[in-house]
Design a protein around this motif. Structure first.
Motif, PDB file in Angstrom:
ATOM      1  N   SER A 140      43.274  35.773  42.239  1.00  0.00           N
ATOM      2  CA  SER A 140      42.072  35.419  42.932  1.00  0.00           C
ATOM      3  C   SER A 140      41.078  36.605  42.576  1.00  0.00           C
ATOM      4  CB  SER A 140      42.202  34.920  44.359  1.00  0.00           C
ATOM      5  OG  SER A 140      40.930  34.896  44.746  1.00  0.00           O
ATOM      6  N   ASN A 141      39.857  36.412  42.388  1.00  0.00           N
ATOM      7  CA  ASN A 141      38.849  37.550  42.450  1.00  0.00           C
ATOM      8  C   ASN A 141      38.023  37.470  43.741  1.00  0.00           C
ATOM      9  OD1 ASN A 141      37.022  39.458  41.600  1.00  0.00           O
ATOM     10  ND2 ASN A 141      36.286  38.500  39.954  1.00  0.00           N
ATOM     11  N   GLY A 142      38.589  38.450  44.660  1.00  0.00           N
ATOM     12  CA  GLY A 142      37.723  38.298  45.968  1.00  0.00           C
ATOM     13  C   GLY A 142      36.532  39.106  45.920  1.00  0.00           C
ATOM     14  N   ASN A 143      36.459  40.001  44.776  1.00  0.00           N
ATOM     15  CA  ASN A 143      35.303  40.795  44.839  1.00  0.00           C
ATOM     16  C   ASN A 143      35.072  41.205  43.179  1.00  0.00           C
ATOM     17  OD1 ASN A 143      33.372  42.974  44.956  1.00  0.00           O
ATOM     18  ND2 ASN A 143      34.838  44.488  45.638  1.00  0.00           N
ATOM     19  N   PRO A 144      33.904  40.358  43.018  1.00  0.00           N
ATOM     20  CA  PRO A 144      33.535  40.466  41.476  1.00  0.00           C
ATOM     21  C   PRO A 144      32.813  41.907  41.109  1.00  0.00           C
ATOM     22  CG  PRO A 144      32.773  38.415  42.437  1.00  0.00           C
ATOM     23  CD  PRO A 144      33.364  39.385  43.749  1.00  0.00           C
ATOM     24  N   GLU A 145      32.588  42.577  42.433  1.00  0.00           N
ATOM     25  CA  GLU A 145      31.726  43.884  42.134  1.00  0.00           C
ATOM     26  C   GLU A 145      32.744  44.868  41.348  1.00  0.00           C
ATOM     27  OE1 GLU A 145      28.502  44.546  42.776  1.00  0.00           O
ATOM     28  OE2 GLU A 145      28.271  42.383  43.147  1.00  0.00           O
ATOM     29  N   ASN A 146      33.853  44.588  41.745  1.00  0.00           N
ATOM     30  CA  ASN A 146      34.808  45.714  41.265  1.00  0.00           C
ATOM     31  C   ASN A 146      35.767  45.374  39.957  1.00  0.00           C
ATOM     32  OD1 ASN A 146      36.778  43.649  41.760  1.00  0.00           O
ATOM     33  ND2 ASN A 146      37.982  45.183  43.732  1.00  0.00           N
ATOM     34  N   ASP A 147      35.011  44.295  39.097  1.00  0.00           N
ATOM     35  CA  ASP A 147      35.896  43.886  38.104  1.00  0.00           C
ATOM     36  C   ASP A 147      35.607  45.022  36.922  1.00  0.00           C
ATOM     37  OD1 ASP A 147      35.798  41.578  39.420  1.00  0.00           O
ATOM     38  OD2 ASP A 147      34.667  40.329  38.098  1.00  0.00           O
ATOM     39  N   ASN A 148      34.729  45.927  37.003  1.00  0.00           N
ATOM     40  CA  ASN A 148      34.546  46.811  36.004  1.00  0.00           C
ATOM     41  C   ASN A 148      34.422  47.999  36.897  1.00  0.00           C
ATOM     42  OD1 ASN A 148      34.575  45.251  33.516  1.00  0.00           O
ATOM     43  ND2 ASN A 148      32.477  44.489  34.427  1.00  0.00           N
ATOM     44  N   HIS A 165      40.765  39.746  34.122  1.00  0.00           N
ATOM     45  CA  HIS A 165      40.070  38.521  34.586  1.00  0.00           C
ATOM     46  C   HIS A 165      39.310  38.977  35.772  1.00  0.00           C
ATOM     47  CE1 HIS A 165      42.243  35.603  31.690  1.00  0.00           C
ATOM     48  NE2 HIS A 165      41.733  36.455  30.918  1.00  0.00           N
ATOM     49  N   GLY A 166      39.574  39.822  36.377  1.00  0.00           N
ATOM     50  CA  GLY A 166      38.956  40.391  37.740  1.00  0.00           C
ATOM     51  C   GLY A 166      39.678  40.084  39.045  1.00  0.00           C
ATOM     52  N   GLY A 167      40.773  39.397  38.934  1.00  0.00           N
ATOM     53  CA  GLY A 167      41.570  39.363  40.287  1.00  0.00           C
ATOM     54  C   GLY A 167      41.801  40.585  41.153  1.00  0.00           C
ATOM     55  N   ASP A 168      41.917  40.612  42.145  1.00  0.00           N
ATOM     56  CA  ASP A 168      42.134  41.814  43.108  1.00  0.00           C
ATOM     57  C   ASP A 168      42.725  41.488  44.279  1.00  0.00           C
ATOM     58  OD1 ASP A 168      40.104  40.751  44.344  1.00  0.00           O
ATOM     59  OD2 ASP A 168      38.487  41.598  43.422  1.00  0.00           O
ATOM     60  N   ILE A 169      42.981  42.904  45.011  1.00  0.00           N
ATOM     61  CA  ILE A 169      43.772  42.712  46.382  1.00  0.00           C
ATOM     62  C   ILE A 169      42.997  41.951  47.268  1.00  0.00           C
ATOM     63  CG2 ILE A 169      44.134  44.173  48.366  1.00  0.00           C
ATOM     64  CD1 ILE A 169      44.755  46.412  46.158  1.00  0.00           C
ATOM     65  N   PRO A 215      41.312  50.913  40.434  1.00  0.00           N
ATOM     66  CA  PRO A 215      39.985  50.636  41.190  1.00  0.00           C
ATOM     67  C   PRO A 215      39.509  49.369  41.057  1.00  0.00           C
ATOM     68  CG  PRO A 215      39.665  52.435  39.534  1.00  0.00           C
ATOM     69  CD  PRO A 215      41.262  52.087  39.806  1.00  0.00           C
ATOM     70  N   ARG A 216      40.041  48.507  39.835  1.00  0.00           N
ATOM     71  CA  ARG A 216      39.560  47.426  39.529  1.00  0.00           C
ATOM     72  C   ARG A 216      40.406  46.315  40.440  1.00  0.00           C
ATOM     73  NH1 ARG A 216      40.469  48.603  33.431  1.00  0.00           N
ATOM     74  NH2 ARG A 216      41.847  49.968  34.390  1.00  0.00           N
ATOM     75  N   PHE A 217      41.290  46.744  41.178  1.00  0.00           N
ATOM     76  CA  PHE A 217      42.044  45.941  42.026  1.00  0.00           C
ATOM     77  C   PHE A 217      41.822  46.238  43.688  1.00  0.00           C
ATOM     78  CE2 PHE A 217      45.753  45.755  38.815  1.00  0.00           C
ATOM     79  CZ  PHE A 217      45.492  44.584  38.557  1.00  0.00           C
TER      80      PHE A 217
END
Ligand code: CA
Length: 618
Positions: A140-148, A165-169, A215-217
Motif C-alpha cells: 500500500s502506498n500511504g504517502n505518494p510524496e516519498n515515491d521518489n 511501485h511506491g508502497g511504504d511504511i 527513504p522511499r519507504f
C-alpha cells in the motif's frame, strides 16, 4: 637563479598546502550510529569511516567508557575502535577525539540512549501465531510524496513489474487493523533497509545502508512507530534481515574497509545456490567454496562472515535494530549461504541476549533431513542455534498433494509422508509452514485457481503443526506464475493505491470467489488464534485412504478432528478406524459452517472439502 629558487619555494609551498588538503580529517559515518546505556552487550566495535581517519590517535576523556583497542586496516579511510561501556555509564553524549600527526583534530559525539522500558522483553513468534508476509513496495502506498527521493537512483514506475511501485511504511500502518481483523497475529515485512541500486531495488535484498530505512519507504522513526502501532493491535513484527550479501552500491563495498570484507574472485563467480550440499558428508571443498563464497548475483556482493570485523558489524547491526525498533523476531535470508559457524555464533549470541526472541532461517531445501540439519539441537553434528526453519518440504508436498491424482505415492498421501519424517526435527512445532511466499508461484495459480482446493489446503495449513505464514493477497486469491518473473508474484494489493478501483481492504469490487476466500480465511484464522489445541496439541494422523485424510490435534482437555475429502462426491465417513481418538467424544461442532454433529460414527464429508470438528464429550 633567484627566480628559479622562488619558483622552487612556491612549488614547495603549494605542495605543503596540497598535502594539508589531503590530510584534512573528515568523518563520513560511525556505525553503529549510537548505542544504549546499561546494555549487556557493552563491548562495542565502532566502524569509523572518514577521510584519512586511519592515521589518527583516538582518545576519550570520559571515565565511563574506555577505548580498549584500535584496529587500523590498510585502507586509511577506516578505523575500528573497540570500546567498553561501563555499567555506570549514564545515558548521554560521549566525546571521542581524533588527532593526526600534524595536530589536526576532529571528534564525534557518541550517544548512549536510554533503553526502552520494554527493551529485551520481546515475545518472539511461535505456533500460537499466524504470520502475514507482505512486500512493502507492493502492499500500500500511504504517502505518494516519498515515491521518489533525490538521493536514490531508481524512481517509481508502477507500470514496470520489476520497478518500484511506491508502497511504504505508512501504507502498512494504515492497514494494520485489516491484518489484525483478518486474524493474523504477526507480520513479516520483506526488507525495508536502503537499497540504493539502479534497478530491481523494490524487493529490498540488496542493502546499501544497514542502518537506514529506505527513504522511499519512510524513516527509521516511521519504522519504530509502525512496530509500536502493530504491538498496540496485538500484532508482532518480524524483521527480514540479510547477512549473506549486500548491494554493490553499499559504500562499504565501493570502498572496502578490509580487502576480505567480501569474498573476492578474480572473475565474477556466482554461488551454485545448492544449499543441500552443506550437510552432504561427501561434499568437495571446491563445491563448498562456490556455494558459500560465490556471489548471490552481480549486484549482490558476498559478505565474509568469517572476518571478525564483518561478523561484529552484522551482529551489532542486528542488536541495534532489536533495541531501536522493538521487533519480536527475525527472518534471516538465505541461511545456508553464509559461513555456517559464524551464523551459529550470531544466533546463539542473539538468543542469549534476548531469550524469548524468535529467529526463522530461510532454508530452501527439498528434503526434511536437509532441513532438519539447520534447526537447533539436532543430532547431525552441527548446531545452528536457529530455533525456527522454513518447511520447504511441506511446501513442495502441498503444491502437489491437492492437484495430483491419488495413488500409492501421489496426491494427499504426500502430506502424510512429509509429516511422518518429523522425527528428524528437534522441534516440529517450530517449522514455518506456508503454501507460497514472495519467491514462489502464488498458491492459487499452483492449484489451477480452484476455490475448493484452496479451502482444503488453507484448512490443512492452519491446523497442522508449525507456524503458518500466509503471503499477502492469498486471502483474495491473487495469482502469479514465478516463471513469468518475480514482479508477477509480487503484484500490488488492490486498494493499496488511491486510484485503485478495487479495494480489498474494504471488500469493494471483489469477485464472489474472492469474497468467499477472504471470509473463509478470516473465520479460520480468528478461530485458530484462540485454539490452544492447534497451537500446542499433539498431532495424530491416519493413512490417507480413498482420497480422504484424517488427523487430530488434541491435548488433555480438547480434541479437534480434521477430515479432508478430495473426492468429487460426498462421502459418509465411517469412523471406526479413528476410535483411539474418538472414544471419549460424542458430538462435535464444525467450525466453519457452525453446524452441530451428533453422530460421530458416521460423518458426512461434502465433496472436495475439509471439515474441522471441535469434539465435545457431551
Ligand atoms: Ca510512497
Amino acid at each position: 637563479m633567484v627566480r628559479s629558487r622562488v619558483i622552487l619555494f612556491l612549488i614547495f609551498l603549494l605542495h605543503g598546502v596540497l598535502c594539508h588538503a589531503e590530510d584534512t580529517l573528515k568523518i563520513y559515518s560511525v556505525e553503529p550510529p549510537f548505542w544504549w546505556a546499561g546494555m549487556e552487550y557493552n563491548n562495542l566495535q565502532l566502524l569509523v569511516y572518514g577521510q584519512n581517519i586511519g592515521n589518527t590517535n583516538v582518545s576519550s576523556s570520559s571515565p565511563d567508557i574506555q577505548i580498549k583497542e584500535i584496529h587500523r586496516p590498510e585502507n586509511k579511510n577506516y578505523l575500528f575502535i573497540d570500546i567498553e561501556i561501563f555499567p555506570e555509564a549514564a545515558p548521554g553524549v560521549y566525546k571521542i577525539e581524533f588527532l593526526n600527526d600534524i595536530n589536526e583534530t576532529t571528534s564525534i559525539q557518541y550517544s548512549l540512549k536510554v533503553r526502552a522500558e520494554n527493551a529485551g522483553k520481546q515475545k518472539g513468534f511461535k505456533s500460537t501465531d499466524v504470520i502475514y508476509l507482505l512486500m512493502p513496495d507492493r502492499f500500500s502506498n500511504g504517502n505518494p510524496e516519498n515515491d521518489n527521493h533525490k538521493d536514490m537512483l531508481e524512481s517509481a514506475d508502477r507500470s514496470n513489474p520489476n520497478g518500484r511501485h511506491g508502497g511504504d511504511i505508512e501504507g502498512i500502518a494504515n492497514h494494520l487493523d485489516y491484518i489484525a481483523d483478518m486474524g493474523f497475529t504477526a507480520i513479516w515485512i520483506n526488507p525495508l533497509l536502503e537499497n540504493n541500486m539502479p534497478a530491481y531495488s523494490y524487493h529490498g535484498y540488496a542493502i546499501t545502508d544497514f542502518y537506514r530505512i529506505d527513504p522511499r519507504f519512510g524513516s527509521n522513526h516511521d519504522y519504530k512507530l509502525l512496530v509500536d502501532s502493530a504491538h498496540s493491535k496485538g500484532l508482532k513484527v518480524i524483521m527480514d534481515m540479510v547477512f549473506n550479501h549486500c548491494g554493490t552500491g553499499n559504500p562499504l563495498i565501493e570502498d572496502l574497509p578490509v580487502p576480505d570484507w567480501v569474498n573476492m574472485w578474480d572473475n565474477f563467480t556466482r554461488t551454485s545456490y545448492r544449499g543441500d550440499i552443506i550437510s552432504d558428508p561427501y561434499v568437495s571443498d571446491y563445491d563448498l567454496e562456490i556455494m558459500e563464497k560465490g556471489w548471490f548475483s552481480f549486484g549482490m556482493a558476498d559478505l565474509n562472515q568469517n572476518n571478525p570485523f564483518v561478523y561484529n558489524y552484522l551482529l551489532q547491526n542486528c542488536i541495534w535494530w532489536i533495541e531501536y525498533s522493538g521487533i519480536d523476531g527475525i527472518r534471516m535470508d538465505t541461511y545456508p549461504f553464509p559461513e555456517k559457524e559464524s551464523m551459529a555464533k550470531w544466533a546463539k549470541t542473539i538468543l542469549e541476549l534476548y531469550p524469548r526472541f524468535s529467529i526463522v532461517g530461510e532454508v530452501w531445501l527439498r528434503e526434511p533431513a536437509q532441513t532438519a540439519y539447520w534447526q537447533e539441537g539436532n543430532r547431525f553434528g552441527y548446531d545452528s542455534f536457529l530455533p525456527v526453519v522454513t518447511d520447504f518440504p511441506l511446501y513442495y508436498a502441498m503444491s502437489e498433494a491437492f492437484v495430483e491424482k491419488e495413488s500409492w505415492q501421489d496426491g494427499i498421501t504426500k502430506l502424510h509422508n512429509i509429516l511422518s519424517q518429523d522425527f528428524l526435527y528437534s522441534n516440529p512445532d517450530n517449522l514455518l509452514v506456508f503454501a507460497d511466499n514472495h519467491d514462489l508461484s502464488r498458491f492459487f495459480t499452483t492449484i489451477n485457481e480452484d476455490l475448493s482446493l484452496f479451502k482444503m489446503a488453507m484448512t490443512f495449513l492452519l491446523t497442522t503443526r508449525g507456524i503458518p505464514e500466509i503471503y499477502y493477497g492469498t486471502e483474495i486469491l491473487m495469482t502469479g506464475e514465478e516463471h513469468s518473473g518475480h514482479g508477477y508474484i509480487r503484484q500490488d494489493f488492490p486498494g493499496g493505491w488511491r486510484t485503485d478501483t478495487i479495494n480489498a481492504f474494504v471488500a469493494k469490487g471483489l469477485s464472489p470467489d474472492q469474497l468467499e476466500a477472504q471470509l473463509f480465511l478470516k473465520k479460520l484464522l480468528n478461530w485458530r488464534a484462540s485454539s490452544e489445541v492447534i497451537h500446542s496439541g499433539h498431532l495424530k494422523h491416519y493413512l490417507p485412504a480413498d482420497g480422504i485424510y484424517v488427523y487430530f490435534r488434541y491435548n488433555d482437555d480438547k480434541s479437534v478432528m480434521v477430515a479432508i475429502n478430495k473426492n468429487s462426491e460426498e462421502v459418509q465417513l465411517e469412523t471406526a478406524r479413528f476410535k483411539e481418538n474418538l472414544t471419549e467424544y460424542n458430538s462435535a461442532v464444525e467450525i466453519i459452517s457452525g453446524s452441530a454433529i451428533s453422530d460421530l460414527d458416521n460423518i458426512r464429508l461434502p465433496s472436495r472439502s475439509a471439515i474441522v470438528l471441535e469434539l465435545n464429550k457431551d
